[in-house]
Each structure stands twice: as C-alpha cells, then as structure tokens.
Design an enzyme around this catalytic site. Structure first.
Site, mmCIF file in Angstrom:
data_model
loop_
_atom_site.group_PDB
_atom_site.id
_atom_site.type_symbol
_atom_site.label_atom_id
_atom_site.label_comp_id
_atom_site.label_asym_id
_atom_site.label_seq_id
_atom_site.Cartn_x
_atom_site.Cartn_y
_atom_site.Cartn_z
ATOM 1 C CG ASP A 136 16.432 -9.969 98.796
ATOM 2 O OD1 ASP A 136 16.182 -10.691 97.823
ATOM 3 O OD2 ASP A 136 15.779 -9.995 99.851
ATOM 4 C CB SER A 192 10.696 -13.148 102.828
ATOM 5 O OG SER A 192 9.836 -13.467 101.762
ATOM 6 C CG HIS A 201 12.954 -11.742 97.201
ATOM 7 N ND1 HIS A 201 13.653 -11.339 98.303
ATOM 8 C CD2 HIS A 201 11.831 -12.347 97.669
ATOM 9 C CE1 HIS A 201 13.002 -11.686 99.404
ATOM 10 N NE2 HIS A 201 11.889 -12.300 99.041
#
Length: 1028
Positions: A205, A402, A236
């Site tokens: 990520d 996600s 994120h």
C-alpha cells in the site's frame, strides 16, 4: 561494358524502388497527426528471464550479448537487490527500441519484453472526491487503468445504481459503536490465546509511519518507489494496517500480534510501476511472507507480468487477499487480481447484511464467449464505514471493498496463528485457507452467488474447520440447486429443456493437498434416479491444477428423449484429484471432490418462446480499446463489463424471463445453431465481423426457415473514433478505438440482402413513443430500408464530428428527423432494427427500452403487430436508399484480426454449441472453413495498425500455461502500438504505387531509347566499313 552496367543499374534501381514501397522502413514512434512529448527519449522496459539469477549476472549477460548502443541498465536500489531476480529494467531510446527489443528477445535466457507500466488509483484522501478512477471527464489520468477505491466518512459518498443515477447515503449504523472485530467474534479466539502471533503480514500500500502508537509489532518498512521516504503521507496504508492489526481501543484490529511488513509501493502522488510491484513481490517471496493484502484492482486481467507474478506469489505458499472492486452495483465488474482463482477476492456488505451498492459483481469475464465465468467474489465482509487508524494517531471510518479486504486479511492472520508454527506450512496454503473461508461462510438470504460468493465470512466456523483440517481437494461452489433462488441465479431463473444450447456451470477446484495437482481419469455424473439419465454432461477442466486451483466446467444438455419430461433431476458429479506426496510421504495425495446437482427440467418450449443471444460477435476490453456505447459517459470510457446476458444485460434477461421468453446463449458462429428451434436471434451491441458462411446461412434462416432477427446497433463514426484517441504516458503510445460502439460496417454486410443499413450519425436526445419517454444515447440512424416496411423517425441532433459542423450551420433551425427504428417482413421471417443498445445495457443506462424489446420480440417471434409500431404513418411508401459508397466504411489502418474471432480465423463450433456440432463447421456445412478477409484489406499490412506494433511487447513463442490452457501471450501489447495517420495511409494506397510505377516505366523507356540509339550507330558504322 557500359551498356551492361546501365542495364543492371536500371534494373536494380527499379527493384529497390519497388521494395522501398512494398517493405518501407517503419518508425514505430512516428505519429504525423499528433506529436508525442519531446522530453521522453528513453523508456523503461522490463526484460523477463526464464530463471532467477543475481542482478549483476543478468546485467553482464545482456551487455555481453547486446553490444548495440541506445539502451542502458537501470539500477534498482531496493531491499530485493540482495536476492536473485527474474527480470531486468532497462531504458531504451525511442528511436532504437524496435531494433533493440528484437535483439533482446533473440537471447536464449530471455522470456519476453514489456513496457514498464505505471499503476495509479484513487487512494484515500479525505480532501479528494470519492470514486476517482482512471478516467476523468473523458481524459485518462496518468498511470495504469485502475478503478475507483475507498472513500471517506466526511465525503458525500456516492455509489452508482443500475440505472446510471447516483445514490447518496449517510452514516447511520445499526451498531454504531460496535467494533468490527466483535461482529466476527474475534474476542473468542483472543480469549484462547490466538492473536496473530508469528504471522508475517505483507501490506502492499502507501506505507506506514514508524512508532505509530496503534501498532506493537511493525517488523519492517520497505520503500519500493522513487521517493526517499518510508512514511505514509496519504493514510491508506496505515488504515489497512489498523484494520488488520491495530490495538487502539476505538479501532481494534483482528490480529494485534501480527508482524507487520509494510511495502510502500505507491508514491505520495499515488503512482506505482510494474517493476516496483515485481521487485516487491519477489522480496515477499524471498522473505517468506505468510499473508499479503493488496487493496487495488483494475479491469486488465491480461497484464501478464503482473498476473503471472501473482501466480508465483501464491505458488510460494503466500495467501493473497484482494479487493473485488468498487464498480458495483454493475455486473461483470470484477477487478484483477481479486478475480484470479488463486486469490481470495473480497466483496463488501453493509451492517444489514446487504451487498454494498459499491461492491463489484461477477461473473468473471476471462472465459467469454465460448465458456462461462467463475463465481466471484469468494466471500464478502463488512466494508461500509469501517473504523481504522489515522496516519499519526486516532481513528477514522472509511468505506469500500479495499477496507473489506483487510477485514478478511486480518481474519486470515488470526486463523493462521491458530495452527502451531511448526505445522503451518504442512496444513496452511492458499488452497486450504480458501476452503476454510468459503466452507465456513454464512450464505446471505438476498444476494446471488455472483454478488456474495460463498457468503459473509465467518471467523469461528472457519476456525472449527481448520482445527481438524486434513489436506484435501474440494469444489466451489459445491452445490448447484435450481430450486434455491435467488442464490442460484441465473440458473434458477430458467429450467433446462431438450434441444437447448448447453448450459455451462463453471466451478473452481480448490486443492489443499499441494500447489500442483491433476485430475485422475474423467469427471463422472452419478444420477440419483433413472430420470437422471436424461441429462448429458460434457466436461472441460484443467489438465494441471496450479497454483492450488483449477477449473471444472459442466456443459449440461437434456437428451432428445426428454423433450416432454417435466420434473427434477438430482445427482452428484465426482472428480478425483491427486497431488505429489507431501514431505515424508511416499504415496500421492488423493481426494474425491463432489458437486451436488439439483436441476429443474421442463418440456421443450415452443419455438416462438425461444430467443438466442449472440455472444460470439462481441469484443470487450481487454485486449483492445473498445469504447463505451454511450459517449455521454466520460469517466468510464472502456467497454469492459462483458456484454453478457448475465453481466451488464442481466436486468434485460430477467425481464425477458418474466415475459415468458426462454433465452439461450450462442458463443459460436451462426452456422452452429439450428434456426428451426428459435423464434428470434437477438444481436445487441456487437463489434466483430461475420464469416461469409454465417451471412449466407442467416439469409436462408430468415427467408426460408422463418427465423426472426432483432438488431440493436450503436454509434460508428470514424472521425469521432479518431478524436477519441489519447496518448498514454505509461506505455508511450497512442490508444485508438478498435471500432465504434458497434461494428456498423459488419452489420450492414449482414443486413445487405434485406436492403437495410445503418449510417454514421451519432444521435442523442429524448423522444416519446407509445407514451414512453425514452433517451437515445449515442445511437446511429437507419439509412437504407426497403419499401413496404415500417420506419420510425424522431428529431435529433447529430453529435458526430461531421454532424457537429452541420449543427452549427443549422443553428436556430428545428432538428432533423432521423430514422432509428425499422420493422420488416421478408420471406418467411421478420426483421427489426434499432440504432441504440444503451437502453438495454444496465451499465450507465439513462432510460430502459425493455417495453420496446418486448414488442419487437412479439413481432419477430410471434408475428404480433403492435398498432403503435405498425401505424400507417410509419409505413414506407418508397425505398430509403443510400449508395453503398456513402455507407460507413471499415478502418483499414488497424490490425483488426488481433481482436477478432473471425478475421483470419477458422470457422469452428466451440464447446458452447450443441454436442453434435462440437469441433465442426456447423449444421449442413461440409466445406472446409476459410479465413475471413475484409473488403479493402487486401493491400494493407495487417501486422500493424493503430493499436498494434510487433515491437512492444515482443515475445518469443513460449506460451504461459494456467490450468493446462494456453493463455494468449499476445494480448498485453495490443493496445501499445504507435499511431498512423488515417488519411495519409489511405492516400498512400494510390500515390506511392503510382510514383513507383511511373518511375520504373521512365527508367525502362530511357534504357530502351539508349539501346536503340546505339544499335543505329552500330549499323551505321558497319555500313561505312563495307563501302570504302
């Protein structure tokens, strides 16, 4: 002597001039119409090798064998550098790349050469708009095509519904203060001492900050980007890590003792490159990660370097979890790599156990047109307003698949820790973990299997399965029950009957016994009763089950003796699977898989009730740039949803079933069905060409056999297609549409025996017919139609490139009436044509025209004439005519055979056809199938075109095998060709040959004159000598 030299020189010059025309030197980077950016002289390419080696050895190998200038080695300074690698990164100068790539692929150890693609997606940022994907307002953002990802709580989160409108929602949780972990019972395992200890979790990520207070076990942070930081500046990666292993009381993770390995593969600008992923994947393999979470995805399942590396990841016993995508509620929108059978694909649900509107739906589209898609997602988990960690401290909520993906990844980490460390590799693998998840999942009551997979993941049930697990093989789904609606949709919506096209059910073989396995013998159908003998099943399946998974497709057909049978058929399909012996074992591991069938059978319906859907002539993205049917859609310009009855036409399918029609699918040419069995052949949004044999048969089917034909076309305008091209900064190439919304020139060929043709206008606007308000969205017009038919006209403006100019000239005047709907009786059959398919396609639909489709089918199949459609005012008193040279023409500047199943292909009936014509040319065809050459293509080099260059990628013929099937290694490069100027190419058809011919004639004439002059001089000299 001089005479001989003159002749030889002239002859050689003429030959060279001809060769210069016939085999011109091509510069693959030249684009006469639009120049590429000037500041990019070298482009990074990935050279893949057939084996691993140290980077310095690979560099020496390349430099020793390719001594030409124009390329240089690109040093990759990252943690993977100390391990062997299977690829090199080199920068190749644009003007030398054709030659150099050819030199590289000649090398014995080189597998292939690919451009280093850039990846980009809309990562989490509370200040940015939700749902940012690859295209914004019709323009492509930098990076590889990825779909929109998660969105935050402070955004006005939006999710598209099936009508193309937008649905907003507010935060209103049923269990507002509940921890996500408690909803799955994680505390029950914590109390037993299972907390994810000694489980290595790789999070691919945006990274994570050091000493974050929410994590107690950050083992390693690695940076794979070109930025000099390990920190997460977007949030994120931190959020995903928090869902998996956070220990803050407000946002607990599932496995707080899990060892976190943060792979920073995205920059602060949210950009990544294939080479970064490949290096990071190799490092994950070398450092023996246990679980890997990848919350990204996109539609390109033919990105082979990426796909094959994912196979390698799972083959090395790393359990990969990935988000299925945020492109719901549209069907056929699965994202890669979550759509791969060896990856655990995760969909999203809300706290009411409803499928989240944003969660992508199945089926997989790899297998279309001859096969049928697999069930995906595998499982679903809560993905709306999930709490996770902020960048520095505190918690926040986010939504999207996600964030559902790390929910499952956290559960997987917790389950891995249940198995003693010294036995994990013996028991746990991607196959056995997926078995535990899908077998333990709770099936939800509302959604079908292509929405929820096995159901909501159940931590405690999966725990019970793993406690006593022994290596075995199984099938997912393990049951097909026609009485279980809506879960078994679409199968439960239409019973089986004799005479139908085979119904295909594609299941996944999960092999927990080993990374590689084989099917022993052939699958068997074992019916429970005598009536089960009426069912005939042909099987297609993986020759090799690797890695950990394979496929088994059932092609089901009721025998002719069951034409009047009504009832149920039950029984089992059994498959014997074996794998090599495990460590310390002598005998192969063996297992018998069972698939339970409970099918409903009815007597064969009347011909007028049966509709045949043409799937064969559909082309989708990937591998070609197939544009969206409605040009008003600016943020999703690729046609990638499958165009199948059970993907983006699923609502239409349900409507037809409700109306009493039985709809079957044809994935092979028209020669492969018996027209006497069907009332209507339905052609919707088709992009491919047609074999001559198909066109001839269809004419007879309509004129003689009484088949009805319904055609829903779409826009096609070459000027507009050329304007839609864009320069992709990642592949350094121009992308140009392969065709329009539909292949109108091909449809016109098909309809020409009946005097019908479509034009090249792009019409938009609202109109009313039969009291129904309808939207015509980028449709085309009817320009040829015979006398005696019925033709409906409505006022629209033409938005095509040529029509836009005319609209300006006609500014202030009323819109011109354009014919868009025609109905005709011809011979024994009936034909209906309509210029737009967007009203049947649930992707981005504005208004539906299901009512019109029903009336059309009533006419084509049942000879029913609706008074509105067959009014006297719409009857054609004279033929609508347009000269053939004014009809839309094919683009001759693209290599259409690259994407087509017809051009330069052999006519053959595939495994979707009735069993009696499998592998043949079809019904009543004893001639050998021949390749289809398009009109106007004879003088064109079909090896090149707008969307293809053989230089990128250039691959040796070393087909990659997955499940025993050769995957098309030719696919990835098809979009990456360099542009040619269309008018210039057409002009060259006559200009260059004319110049070459004239030059040759002049040279030969000059030589002849010189020779004649010398002969006269020689004769004169001889006469003088004989007469002194």
């Amino acid at each position: 002597m001089s005479r001989r030299i003159s002749f030889q020189t002239s002859f050689v010059f003429v030959v060279l001039a001809y060769l210069a025309y016939r085999f011109p030197l091509r510069n693959p980077t030249s684009t006469p119409s639009v120049a590429a950016p000037e500041n990019s002289t070298a482009i990074n390419h990935i050279i893949r090798f057939l084996q691993y080696n140290k980077a310095r050895n690979l560099r020496e190998y390349l430099e020793r064998n390719v001594k030409s200038s124009g390329w240089k080695w690109v040093e990759r300074r990252n943690p993977a550098a100390r391990f062997p690698t299977d690829f090199a990164l080199v920068a190749i100068e644009e003007h030398r790349r054709e030659f150099l790539i050819g030199e590289f692929v000649k090398l014995e150890l080189v597998k292939d050469v690919y451009l280093d693609l850039s990846y980009q997606r809309g990562l989490l940022n509370l200040d940015e708009k939700a749902g940012v994907g690859a295209f914004v307002d019709g323009k492509k953002r930098p990076g590889k095509i990825f779909t929109a990802m998660s969105f935050g709580e402070r955004e006005s989160a939006m999710a598209s519904n099936s009508s193309g409108a937008r649905i907003s929602w507010r935060r209103n949780l049923m269990m507002q203060k509940s921890q996500i972990t408690s909803l799955f019972g994680a505390d029950a395992l914590w109390s037993k001492g299972y907390t994810g200890a000694k489980v290595k979790m790789a999070i691919f990520d945006t990274g994570i900050r050091a000493n974050h207070p929410h994590f107690r076990n950050i083992k390693e942070r690695t940076n794979w980007t070109n930025e000099d930081t390990l920190n997460d500046n977007l949030g994120h990666g931190t959020f995903v890590a928090g869902v998996i292993a956070g220990q803050d009381a407000e946002c607990l993770g599932f496995a707080p003792e899990t060892e976190i390995y943060a792979f920073r593969v995205f920059t602060d600008a949210q950009v990544s490159y294939t080479s970064w992923f490949l290096d990071a994947f190799n490092y994950a393999i070398a450092t023996k990660m246990d679980v890997l979470n990848l919350s990204i995805g996109g539609p390109d399942y033919l990105d082979l370097p990426f796909v094959e590396k994912v196979w390698e990841i799972t083959a090395n016993n790393i359990i990969m979890v990935s988000a299925i995508g945020n492109d719901g509620p549209l069907y056929g929108t699965l994202n890669n790599p979550a759509d791969q059978s060896d990856v655990i694909g995760v969909g999203g649900i809300d706290y009411s156990d409803h499928i989240a509107s944003f969660s992508s739906r199945g089926m997989s589209t790899w297998e279309i047109p001859h096969g049928y898609g697999r069930v995906k997602p595998d499982v679903v988990a809560y993905g709306r307003e999930i709490m996770g960690s902020k960048i520095s401290t505190g918690c926040k909520s986010l939504s999207g698949t996600s964030v559902a993906s790390p929910v499952v990844a956290g559960i997987v980490c917790l389950l891995v820790s249940v198995i003693p460390e010294n036995k994990r590799k013996e028991i746990l693998n991607p196959g056995s973990m997926k078995q535990a998840l899908v077998e333990g999942a709770s099936k939800l009551s509302g959604p079908n299997m292509y929405e929820q997979g096995a159901g909501r993941v159940d931590l405690l049930e999966s725990y019970e399965i793993l406690k006593s697990y022994r290596p075995r093989a199984s099938i997912f789904p393990s049951v097909l029950n026609y009485m279980d609606c809506p879960y078994s949709w679409p199968f439960c919506r239409q019973p089986l009957y004799a005479g139908a096209m085979p119904v295909i059910f594609n299941v996944t073989i999960l092999n927990g016994m080993g990374v590689i396995g084989y099917i022993d013998g052939s699958p068997m159908w074992l019916p429970d009763g005598e009536e089960g003998n009426l069912l005939s099943i042909h099987f297609t399946y993986s020759e090799v089950i690797w890695p950990w998974t394979g496929y088994l497709a059932l092609h089901m057909q009721i025998k002719e003796e069951g034409v009047h049978f009504s009832g149920e058929i039950e029984g089992n399909v059994t498959v014997n699977v074996y794998s090599p012996p495990g460590q310390g074992e002598k005998d192969p591991r063996k297992s018998t898989c069972v698939l339970r069938l409970k099918l409903k059978v009815i007597p064969t319906p009347q011909r007028s009730q049966r509709v045949l859907w043409d799937q064969f002539h559909n082309i989708k993205y990937p591998p070609g740039y197939i544009p969206r049917d409605s040009l008003d859609v600016r943020n999703d310009i690729l046609d990638w949803h499958g165009d199948h009855l059970h993907t983006n036409f699923h609502i239409m399918y349900n409507m037809l079933r409700d109306a009493g029609y039985y709809v079957e699918t044809l994935g092979s040419p028209f020669t492969c069905f018996d027209a006497n069995q069907y009332g209507t052949l339905l052609l919707v949004d088709l992009e491919d060409e047609y074999f001559v044999e198909e066109m001839n048969k269809l004419k007879d089917d309509i004129m003689i056999s009484g088949l009805g034909l319904a055609v829903f076309a779409d826009w096609y305008n070459v000027d507009s297609m050329m304007k839609m091209k864009f320069f992709d900064d990642n592949t350094r190439s121009w992308w140009t549409p392969v065709t329009g919304g539909a292949n109108v020139p091909a449809l016109n060929d098909l309809l020409s025996p009946f005097g019908i043709a479509f034009g090249d206008k792009i019409l938009n606007g609202d109109f009313v017919i039969n009291g129904e308000q309808s939207r015509y969205a980028s449709g085309t017009d009817v320009v040829k139609f015979p006398e005696g038919g019925y033709l409906h006209r409505f006022p629209f403006l033409d938005s095509s490139e040529s029509g836009a100019t005319q609209n300006v000239l006609l500014s202030g005047m009323s819109k011109a009436d354009s014919p868009i709907l025609g109905l005709l009786e011809v011979g024994e059959g009936r034909i209906a044509v309509y210029g737009d398919s967007n009203c049947l396609d649930s992707s981005h639909m504005v208004t539906n025209c299901y009512w019109l489709l029903k009336k059309i089918l009533d006419f084509t199949a049942r000879k029913s004439r609706d008074p509105v459609l067959f009014s006297d005012s719409s009857r054609q008193d004279k033929t609508l005519h347009l000269d053939d040279n004014q009809l839309p023409s094919r683009r001759t500047d693209i290599n259409f055979s690259t994407y087509s199943q017809v051009v330069n292909k052999e006519l053959i009936c595939g495994s979707d056809s009735r069993f009696e014509v499998w592998g043949t040319k079809g019904y009543d065809l004893n001639v050998r199938g021949r390749n289809r050459r398009l009109p106007g293509y004879a003088g064109i080099d079909l090896g090149r075109g707008l969307n293809y260059t053989p230089e990128i990628p250039v691959k040796k013929i070393k087909p990659v095998k997955k499940d025993g099937n050769i995957l098309g290694n030719t696919y990835l490069g098809y979009l990456y060709g360099d542009d040619l100027d269309f008018p210039e190419l057409v002009a060259s058809h006559w200009l260059i040959p004319a110049i070459v011919a004239i030059s040759g004639i002049l040279l030969l004439w000059s030589f002849w004159k010189i020779r004649q002059k010398r002969r006269r001089r020689r004769k004169g000299s001889g006469f003088s000598r004989s007469n002194p």
